[in-house]
Design an enzyme around this catalytic site. Structure first.
Site, PDB file in Angstrom:
ATOM      1  N   GLU A 164       0.883  -1.178   0.000  1.00  0.00           N
ATOM      2  CA  GLU A 164       0.000   0.000   0.000  1.00  0.00           C
ATOM      3  C   GLU A 164       0.912   1.217   0.000  1.00  0.00           C
ATOM      4  OE1 GLU A 164      -3.122  -0.088  -0.279  1.00  0.00           O
ATOM      5  OE2 GLU A 164      -3.837  -1.987   0.517  1.00  0.00           O
ATOM      6  N   CYS A 167      -2.488   9.104   2.566  1.00  0.00           N
ATOM      7  CA  CYS A 167      -2.242   8.592   1.218  1.00  0.00           C
ATOM      8  C   CYS A 167      -3.422   8.872   0.300  1.00  0.00           C
ATOM      9  CB  CYS A 167      -1.937   7.103   1.270  1.00  0.00           C
ATOM     10  SG  CYS A 167      -3.193   6.162   2.127  1.00  0.00           S
TER      11      CYS A 167
HETATM   12  P1  NAP Z   1       8.318   5.185   4.616  1.00  0.00           P
HETATM   13  O1  NAP Z   1       9.515   6.017   4.811  1.00  0.00           O
HETATM   14  O2  NAP Z   1       8.257   4.288   3.463  1.00  0.00           O
HETATM   15  O3  NAP Z   1       8.106   4.386   5.985  1.00  0.00           O
HETATM   16  C1  NAP Z   1       7.076   3.429   6.124  1.00  0.00           C
HETATM   17  C2  NAP Z   1       7.631   2.225   6.854  1.00  0.00           C
HETATM   18  O4  NAP Z   1       8.604   1.588   6.025  1.00  0.00           O
HETATM   19  C3  NAP Z   1       8.348   2.569   8.139  1.00  0.00           C
HETATM   20  O5  NAP Z   1       8.133   1.545   9.072  1.00  0.00           O
HETATM   21  C4  NAP Z   1       9.802   2.607   7.725  1.00  0.00           C
HETATM   22  O6  NAP Z   1      10.694   2.364   8.780  1.00  0.00           O
HETATM   23  C5  NAP Z   1       9.837   1.485   6.717  1.00  0.00           C
HETATM   24  N1  NAP Z   1      10.885   1.595   5.723  1.00  0.00           N
HETATM   25  C6  NAP Z   1      11.396   2.704   5.148  1.00  0.00           C
HETATM   26  N2  NAP Z   1      12.310   2.381   4.231  1.00  0.00           N
HETATM   27  C7  NAP Z   1      12.400   1.036   4.206  1.00  0.00           C
HETATM   28  C8  NAP Z   1      13.168   0.104   3.464  1.00  0.00           C
HETATM   29  N3  NAP Z   1      14.034   0.489   2.537  1.00  0.00           N
HETATM   30  N4  NAP Z   1      12.998  -1.210   3.723  1.00  0.00           N
HETATM   31  C9  NAP Z   1      12.115  -1.625   4.631  1.00  0.00           C
HETATM   32  N5  NAP Z   1      11.357  -0.786   5.375  1.00  0.00           N
HETATM   33  C10 NAP Z   1      11.481   0.529   5.160  1.00  0.00           C
HETATM   34  O7  NAP Z   1       7.001   6.068   4.506  1.00  0.00           O
HETATM   35  P2  NAP Z   1       6.685   7.416   5.225  1.00  0.00           P
HETATM   36  O8  NAP Z   1       7.267   8.499   4.409  1.00  0.00           O
HETATM   37  O9  NAP Z   1       7.020   7.360   6.665  1.00  0.00           O
HETATM   38  O10 NAP Z   1       5.088   7.364   5.084  1.00  0.00           O
HETATM   39  C11 NAP Z   1       4.409   8.072   4.168  1.00  0.00           C
HETATM   40  C12 NAP Z   1       4.172   7.281   2.887  1.00  0.00           C
HETATM   41  O11 NAP Z   1       3.294   6.199   3.148  1.00  0.00           O
HETATM   42  C13 NAP Z   1       3.473   8.127   1.856  1.00  0.00           C
HETATM   43  O12 NAP Z   1       4.003   7.873   0.589  1.00  0.00           O
HETATM   44  C14 NAP Z   1       2.044   7.662   1.950  1.00  0.00           C
HETATM   45  O13 NAP Z   1       1.280   7.914   0.810  1.00  0.00           O
HETATM   46  C15 NAP Z   1       2.228   6.211   2.208  1.00  0.00           C
HETATM   47  N6  NAP Z   1       1.012   5.648   2.786  1.00  0.00           N
HETATM   48  C16 NAP Z   1       0.277   4.786   2.028  1.00  0.00           C
HETATM   49  C17 NAP Z   1      -0.908   4.273   2.521  1.00  0.00           C
HETATM   50  C18 NAP Z   1      -1.756   3.328   1.730  1.00  0.00           C
HETATM   51  O14 NAP Z   1      -2.608   2.673   2.305  1.00  0.00           O
HETATM   52  N7  NAP Z   1      -1.575   3.201   0.434  1.00  0.00           N
HETATM   53  C19 NAP Z   1      -1.331   4.623   3.804  1.00  0.00           C
HETATM   54  C20 NAP Z   1      -0.549   5.496   4.529  1.00  0.00           C
HETATM   55  C21 NAP Z   1       0.633   5.990   4.014  1.00  0.00           C
HETATM   56  P3  NAP Z   1      11.480   3.571   9.519  1.00  0.00           P
HETATM   57  O15 NAP Z   1      10.431   4.454  10.105  1.00  0.00           O
HETATM   58  O16 NAP Z   1      12.305   2.874  10.511  1.00  0.00           O
HETATM   59  O17 NAP Z   1      12.262   4.262   8.430  1.00  0.00           O
END
Ligand code: NAP
Length: 470
Positions: free
Chosen positions: A231, A265
């Site tokens: 997602e 999102c």
């Molecule tokens: P993010 O940086 O991707 O972080 C999300 C999760 O992934 C965190 O637990 C993070 O851990 C982990 N993570 C980050 N990089 C990783 C990697 N290379 N390998 C494995 N795990 C990894 O996202 P964010 O910026 O915090 O959140 C916002 C994003 O989420 C936006 O793009 C938003 O649109 C999306 N989102 C999508 C939905 C949906 O349902 N489609 C819902 C909500 C949010 P750490 O915190 O330890 O880095």
């Protein structure tokens, strides 16, 4: 490594947690595997009792939980209360529905030469959930409630800035009655995800987050032949046609863009308005965006609190700066206020072109892009001119236009004359780079199941020999 809770409204560090060592992580994975061996044999009725109890705890402790989320990631207290209650609803929904969603599906036994033939949904095993901070309770619950009801073990790797909510979730399920180990919070960094994902004891993964994180988890899991749900981000279109009620459309546009301090999102991000009503819509929308009260998220009359992290605000600022430098016009907002906390004001920006980063990238903050179009063809083309495909929104009372949007918008969801949101009853997910797989509804609970084909013949002494085929 340590994980810190920093209040986004004050920038104060409130608490620090140590991440799991390699030895502790190994113990947790072992525990997950041994717990699954017995947990998978519990029945739906027992799991449902525990899941209903989790819902009751969420309702009972709603204010405490909401305060924890607000001070940890900055969403308004009112929004956090609503999130806790929504999670309680999801717990009850899956407690009621899981047995029906996963009931054996009979097949035509005679047609396949069997005495009995059916398909059975069985749990897969320990499932890793990599989750974001923006809806720190809801994002996890919409994975955990169906996954646990299906008989899987949940392993949560939550975002590093919300360790309190992460640990609360583990305690919640234990207090509700689930066996210790059935839902575990692993305090680990993103760099430890690969090891867990490759571990033979982990059967599947789900990630909600950014595109880079999704690419990484999807490719590692693909190499390990493990099922995944992704997602990812969105840059949802919100189309307004001449027949729409502009007052309602502008009000919903404002709520959609600024809910959760602009960090959702499925927030509408690109507002695509027909030329015939563009001036009127713009005047209403800009006035409402500018009138939102930005401030302390604990105040119940605050509409927009701070962004969750300093880096998140820097990203939003950089996207706005890039657009302005390339000729975009700011209609309201556009500058960070001079105060402590990671605040960014509701902003409307127009004259966006494909040369600007925000035309292509997701803006994860309260910044609305306003476009004008001359026809429905142009509206659909612009809405689809993105790599994302999560939600979409169209405002029109013309049935032919409604049909056109439902058919032609490239997205996991189309909401007509209402705000795009998630419900336990409806599937949720995206297409294109917004991800794959579905959460919620009957589809969400089946993602982490083995659909086992069962064929039972006559007594073996009486079975006939059959020709081998594939
Ligand atoms: P993010 O940086 O991707 O972080 C999300 C999760 O992934 C965190 O637990 C993070 O851990 C982990 N993570 C980050 N990089 C990783 C990697 N290379 N390998 C494995 N795990 C990894 O996202 P964010 O910026 O915090 O959140 C916002 C994003 O989420 C936006 O793009 C938003 O649109 C999306 N989102 C999508 C939905 C949906 O349902 N489609 C819902 C909500 C949010 P750490 O915190 O330890 O880095």
């Amino acid at each position: 490594m340590a994980m810190s809770v920093i209040n986004p409204a004050t920038e104060e560090t409130m608490q620090t947690f140590e991440t799991l060592s390699a030895v502790e992580l190994e113990e947790r994975l072992d525990w997950a595997a041994t717990t699954f061996a017995t947990y998978r044999r519990t029945d739906f009725a027992t799991r449902a009792t525990w899941m209903r109890a989790a819902g009751e705890i969420l309702d009972r402790d709603c204010d405490t939980i909401a305060r924890m989320m607000t001070t940890e990631m900055g969403k308004t207290f009112v929004a956090a209360q609503a999130e806790a209650r929504k999670c309680a609803v999801a717990c009850r929904y899956y407690a009621e529905q899981a047995a029906g969603f996963l009931a054996d599906e009979p097949a035509d036994a005679a047609a396949v030469g069997a005495r009995q033939a059916f398909a059975r949904y069985e749990p897969l095993g320990p499932v890793l959930a990599v989750m974001p901070w923006n809806f720190p309770l809801w994002q996890v619950m919409r994975f955990a409630a169906p996954a646990l009801m299906a008989g899987n073990v949940g392993l949560l790797k939550h975002a590093s800035n919300v360790p309190q909510t992460a640990l609360f979730l583990q305690d919640l399920f234990v207090e509700a009655g689930f066996p210790d180990g059935a839902f575990q919070t692993l305090l680990i960094g993103a760099d430890q995800v690969e090891g867990v994902l490759r571990d033979r004891r982990v059967e599947a993964a789900t990630l909600t987050g950014s595109l880079p994180a999704g690419r990484s988890v999807g490719s590692i899991a693909g190499g390990e032949i493990k099922t995944t749900v992704l997602e990812l981000g969105g840059s949802d279109a919100f189309i307004v046609m001449p027949s729409a009620d502009l007052g309602r459309a502008a009000a919903v546009a404002t709520t959609s863009r600024c809910q959760n301090n602009g960090q959702s999102c499925i927030s509408a991000k690109r507002f695509i308005v027909h030329q015939a009503v563009a001036a009127d819509f713009q005047q209403r929308f800009v006035a409402q965006m500018a009138a939102l009260r930005v401030g302390d998220p604990m105040n119940t009359d605050t509409d927009v609190g701070p962004l969750a992290t300093a880096a998140g605000r820097d990203d939003v600022e950089a996207l706005v700066r890039d657009a302005v430098e390339r000729g975009a016009r700011v209609l309201c907002g556009g500058h960070r206020p001079d105060r402590p906390g990671w605040y960014y004001p509701p902003t409307v920006i127009t004259d966006i072109t494909p040369a600007m980063r925000m035309y292509h990238e997701e803006v994860f903050g309260p910044v609305a892009q306003l476009y004008r179009v001359h026809s429905i063809d142009e509206a659909v083309a612009l809405a689809n001119d993105t790599d994302f495909g999560l939600g979409s929104n169209a405002w029109t009372d013309d049935p032919a236009e409604q049909d056109r949007f439902v058919r032609d918008l490239e997205a996991g969801a189309v909401f007509v004359n209402g705000m795009t949101t998630s419900y336990p009853e409806l599937p949720f997910g995206g297409v294109k780079t917004s991800g794959y797989g579905r959460e919620l509804s009957r589809h969400g609970i089946r993602e982490f199941c083995n659909l086992k084909t069962v064929w039972i013949g006559a007594e073996s002494r009486r079975s006939e020999t059959v020709t081998e085929t594939e």
